[in-house]
Design a protein around this motif. Sequence first.
Motif, short mmCIF file in Angstrom:
data_model
loop_
_atom_site.label_atom_id
_atom_site.label_comp_id
_atom_site.label_asym_id
_atom_site.label_seq_id
_atom_site.Cartn_x
_atom_site.Cartn_y
_atom_site.Cartn_z
N ILE A 108 0.68 -1.27 -0.14
CA ILE A 108 -0.09 0.00 0.01
C ILE A 108 0.97 1.16 -0.02
O ILE A 108 0.46 2.21 -0.99
N ASN A 109 2.04 1.45 0.77
CA ASN A 109 2.89 2.47 0.89
C ASN A 109 3.48 2.54 -0.48
O ASN A 109 3.75 3.55 -0.75
N GLU A 110 4.07 1.19 -1.13
CA GLU A 110 4.72 1.33 -2.22
C GLU A 110 3.87 1.86 -3.32
O GLU A 110 4.46 2.80 -4.27
N LEU A 111 2.71 1.71 -3.33
CA LEU A 111 1.63 2.15 -4.43
C LEU A 111 0.96 3.46 -4.32
O LEU A 111 0.30 3.98 -5.06
N ASN A 112 1.13 3.83 -3.06
CA ASN A 112 0.48 5.04 -2.52
C ASN A 112 -0.91 4.86 -2.68
O ASN A 112 -1.73 5.92 -3.02
N ALA A 113 -1.67 3.70 -2.26
CA ALA A 113 -2.89 3.58 -2.40
C ALA A 113 -3.73 4.04 -1.11
O ALA A 113 -3.11 4.27 -0.13
N SER A 114 -4.85 4.60 -1.44
CA SER A 114 -5.40 5.25 -0.13
C SER A 114 -6.97 4.82 -0.05
O SER A 114 -7.50 5.17 0.76
N SER A 115 -7.55 4.32 -0.96
CA SER A 115 -9.03 4.04 -0.91
C SER A 115 -9.14 2.63 -1.47
O SER A 115 -8.48 2.07 -2.10
N MET A 116 -10.65 2.26 -1.59
CA MET A 116 -10.87 1.07 -2.07
C MET A 116 -10.79 0.96 -3.56
O MET A 116 -10.80 -0.21 -4.22
N LYS A 117 -11.04 2.37 -4.27
CA LYS A 117 -10.36 2.08 -5.61
C LYS A 117 -9.01 1.56 -6.17
O LYS A 117 -9.13 1.05 -6.92
N ASP A 118 -8.19 1.37 -5.24
CA ASP A 118 -7.01 0.82 -5.44
C ASP A 118 -7.00 -0.55 -4.87
O ASP A 118 -5.98 -1.23 -4.99
N PHE A 119 -8.03 -1.20 -4.90
CA PHE A 119 -8.15 -2.56 -4.31
C PHE A 119 -7.31 -3.56 -5.17
O PHE A 119 -6.61 -4.31 -4.98
N ASN A 124 -7.19 -10.92 1.01
CA ASN A 124 -8.66 -10.15 0.52
C ASN A 124 -9.10 -9.17 1.89
O ASN A 124 -9.19 -8.26 1.76
N GLN A 125 -9.21 -10.01 3.11
CA GLN A 125 -9.61 -9.43 4.02
C GLN A 125 -8.67 -8.31 4.57
O GLN A 125 -8.99 -6.95 5.14
N VAL A 126 -7.38 -8.81 4.61
CA VAL A 126 -6.53 -8.02 5.26
C VAL A 126 -6.50 -6.37 4.13
O VAL A 126 -6.27 -5.52 4.79
N VAL A 127 -6.31 -6.88 2.99
CA VAL A 127 -6.34 -5.57 2.05
C VAL A 127 -7.58 -4.66 2.49
O VAL A 127 -7.44 -3.56 2.65
N LYS A 128 -8.71 -5.21 2.36
CA LYS A 128 -9.74 -4.06 2.78
C LYS A 128 -9.67 -3.88 4.14
O LYS A 128 -10.09 -2.30 4.24
N GLU A 129 -9.25 -4.23 4.99
CA GLU A 129 -9.04 -3.81 6.42
C GLU A 129 -8.10 -2.53 6.32
O GLU A 129 -8.40 -1.42 6.94
N GLN A 130 -7.03 -2.79 5.46
CA GLN A 130 -6.06 -1.65 5.53
C GLN A 130 -6.34 -0.58 4.63
O GLN A 130 -5.96 0.69 4.98
N LEU A 131 -7.14 -0.62 3.68
CA LEU A 131 -7.57 0.36 2.64
C LEU A 131 -8.58 1.11 3.30
O LEU A 131 -8.91 2.23 2.82
N ASN A 132 -9.40 0.69 4.23
CA ASN A 132 -10.56 1.23 4.94
C ASN A 132 -10.10 2.06 6.20
O ASN A 132 -11.03 2.42 7.02
N LYS A 133 -9.04 2.09 6.44
CA LYS A 133 -8.23 2.70 7.76
C LYS A 133 -8.82 4.26 7.63
O LYS A 133 -8.57 4.85 6.45
#
Length: 148
Positions: free
Chosen positions: A107-118, A139-148
């Motif tokens: 997530i940090n590497e891609l600068n992902a910030s929202s569920m759009k980047d899922f 899948n669950q962990v990615v959703k949790e991290q993007l919804n922070k």
Amino acid sequence: MSLLQQLTSDMVTAMKKRDKETLNVVRMLKATVQNEQIELGHDLNSNEEIAVMAQEYKQRKESLEEFEKAGREDLISQAKKELAIVESYMPKQLSKDEVTNIVEGVINELNASSMKDFGKVMKSVMPKVQGQADGKLVNQVVKEQLNK
């Protein structure tokens, strides 16, 4: 030693011990690996071997869940034994914390910030955890991290 050689060796050992349950599972795994080799037209590399074992593991895990829902105690114990045998051929499974660390790094590497980047995050994470973590967990962990 390749996976196919390991399966052959374990098959011989199970025959000598007269361990029919292990023998049947190892035979199925060996046949699956050989069928994949035939389909691809070459010997499997380690990533392909892991992918085959991960698929077999996933199938048995799903079967176990279905048997538990149906309350089939006779099939549950058999599925658990098969799952344990298949698991012995897979790499060590990552814990949820380890998967979370990998996901956070991506997530940090891609600068992902929202569920759009899922999709982008999943596409980058899955090759890193192939065969070492269940897709549902990732899948669950990615959703949790993007919804922070």
